[in-house]
Design an enzyme around this catalytic site. Structure first.
Site, PDB file in Angstrom:
ATOM      1  N   ALA A 275      36.597   9.083 -65.208  1.00 33.23           N
ATOM      2  CA  ALA A 275      35.476   8.430 -66.256  1.00 33.23           C
ATOM      3  C   ALA A 275      34.804   9.889 -66.562  1.00 33.23           C
ATOM      4  O   ALA A 275      33.588  10.076 -65.908  1.00 33.23           O
ATOM      5  CB  ALA A 275      34.631   7.415 -65.592  1.00 33.23           C
ATOM      6  N   VAL A 276      35.059  10.589 -67.499  1.00 38.61           N
ATOM      7  CA  VAL A 276      34.478  11.841 -67.742  1.00 38.61           C
ATOM      8  C   VAL A 276      33.266  11.950 -68.335  1.00 38.61           C
ATOM      9  O   VAL A 276      33.090  10.992 -69.513  1.00 38.61           O
ATOM     10  CB  VAL A 276      35.413  12.720 -68.873  1.00 38.61           C
TER      11      VAL A 276
ATOM     12  N   SER B 143      25.712  10.714 -65.195  1.00 40.79           N
ATOM     13  CA  SER B 143      27.111  10.564 -64.848  1.00 40.79           C
ATOM     14  C   SER B 143      27.689   9.051 -65.320  1.00 40.79           C
ATOM     15  O   SER B 143      26.970   8.462 -66.251  1.00 40.79           O
ATOM     16  CB  SER B 143      27.208  10.363 -63.183  1.00 40.79           C
ATOM     17  N   ASN B 144      28.996   8.627 -64.770  1.00 38.84           N
ATOM     18  CA  ASN B 144      29.327   7.202 -65.210  1.00 38.84           C
ATOM     19  C   ASN B 144      29.520   6.569 -64.094  1.00 38.84           C
ATOM     20  O   ASN B 144      29.790   7.035 -63.102  1.00 38.84           O
ATOM     21  CB  ASN B 144      30.767   7.532 -66.091  1.00 38.84           C
ATOM     22  N   HIS B 145      29.622   4.992 -64.339  1.00 41.17           N
ATOM     23  CA  HIS B 145      30.127   4.339 -63.169  1.00 41.17           C
ATOM     24  C   HIS B 145      31.594   4.548 -62.883  1.00 41.17           C
ATOM     25  O   HIS B 145      32.376   4.533 -64.241  1.00 41.17           O
ATOM     26  CB  HIS B 145      29.964   2.974 -63.587  1.00 41.17           C
TER      27      HIS B 145
END
Ligand code: C5P
Length: 219
Positions: free
Chosen positions: A97-98, A29-31
């Site tokens: 934030a893909v 994932s992303n922050h």
């Protein structure tokens, strides 16, 4: 109209991170707190729009009167975005934030830690914003860009490459802003102009962004 510049408009917003499963217990994932997207959803609703908020996993409460459609993966976010745009959409705002890549295969069972190293094959995820902007019936599209240098050049390049009507560049060089913060500072670019907003609360920035989007969409 000055107080409700999006009266009668339909707005679709993506927000938060996406989550790409590696196995039943792990993911990439992303922050992303989702705060900027939720603030824009709230501002657009107050400006008179009907708002659909396509949200990855975040710990935020839905703004009043906004329809939240929860998703996990980039593929789900793309499908939900295409569906929402097909239902009718004047403005599409991509704050999510893909994850750029996802595991090629999702293991059915938890992967055991038997070896000292492991390789995880990844495949590119679809670009949701570029896909929507490339549609025959594309709405007015707004993207975000997090750049650390040459902000104006990279942001405007991205705007033209993805065929966007507007791009919002986060000023990531300012300490304590962006990411999980409640505050932000941005510069907004459109083909004929630009405006810097903040440092200010994400809600104040969202309120101003909505006014600029409405102005440019009406031109
Ligand atoms: O290319 P980059 O990821 O920097 O572009 C950022 C913008 O594109 C953001 O508005 C983001 O929400 C959107 N985006 C997207 N789908 C992706 C990657 C980025 O919608 N797969």
């Amino acid at each position: 109209p000055a107080s409700r510049p999006l009266a009668g408009k339909r707005v679709v917003i993506t927000a938060g991170p996406t989550r790409e499963a590696i196995d039943p217990v792990r993911y990439i994932s992303n922050h992303s707190s989702g705060k900027m997207g939720y603030a824009i959803a709230r501002a657009a609703e107050r400006a008179g729009a009907r708002v659909v908020l396509i949200s990855g996993p975040v710990s935020l409460t839905a703004p009043d009167n906004v329809e939240v459609r929860p998703v996990q993966t980039a593929s789900e976010m793309l499908a939900a975005s295409e569906k929402a745009v097909a239902e009718g959409c004047d403005l599409f705002v991509a704050t999510a934030a893909v994850a750029d890549y996802r595991p090629e295969n999702r293991a059915g069972d938890k992967i055991k830690k038997t070896s000292e190293t492991m390789a995880l094959p990844l495949v590119r995820n679809p670009d949701i914003l570029a896909t929507i902007a490339g549609r025959e019936d594309a709405p007015f599209t707004v993207g975000f860009a997090a750049e650390t240098s040459d902000v104006a050049r990279y942001a405007t390049d991205k705007m033209h490459r993805k065929k966007l009507n507007m791009i919002v560049a986060n000023d990531v060089s300012v300490a304590g802003l962006g990411f999980n913060s409640d505050d932000n500072a941005v510069t907004v670019f459109w083909p004929e102009g630009q405006e810097s907003i903040g440092p200010d609360s994400k809600q104040a920035i969202a309120d101003r962004l909505v006014v600029l989007m409405a102005e440019q969409n009406d031109r």
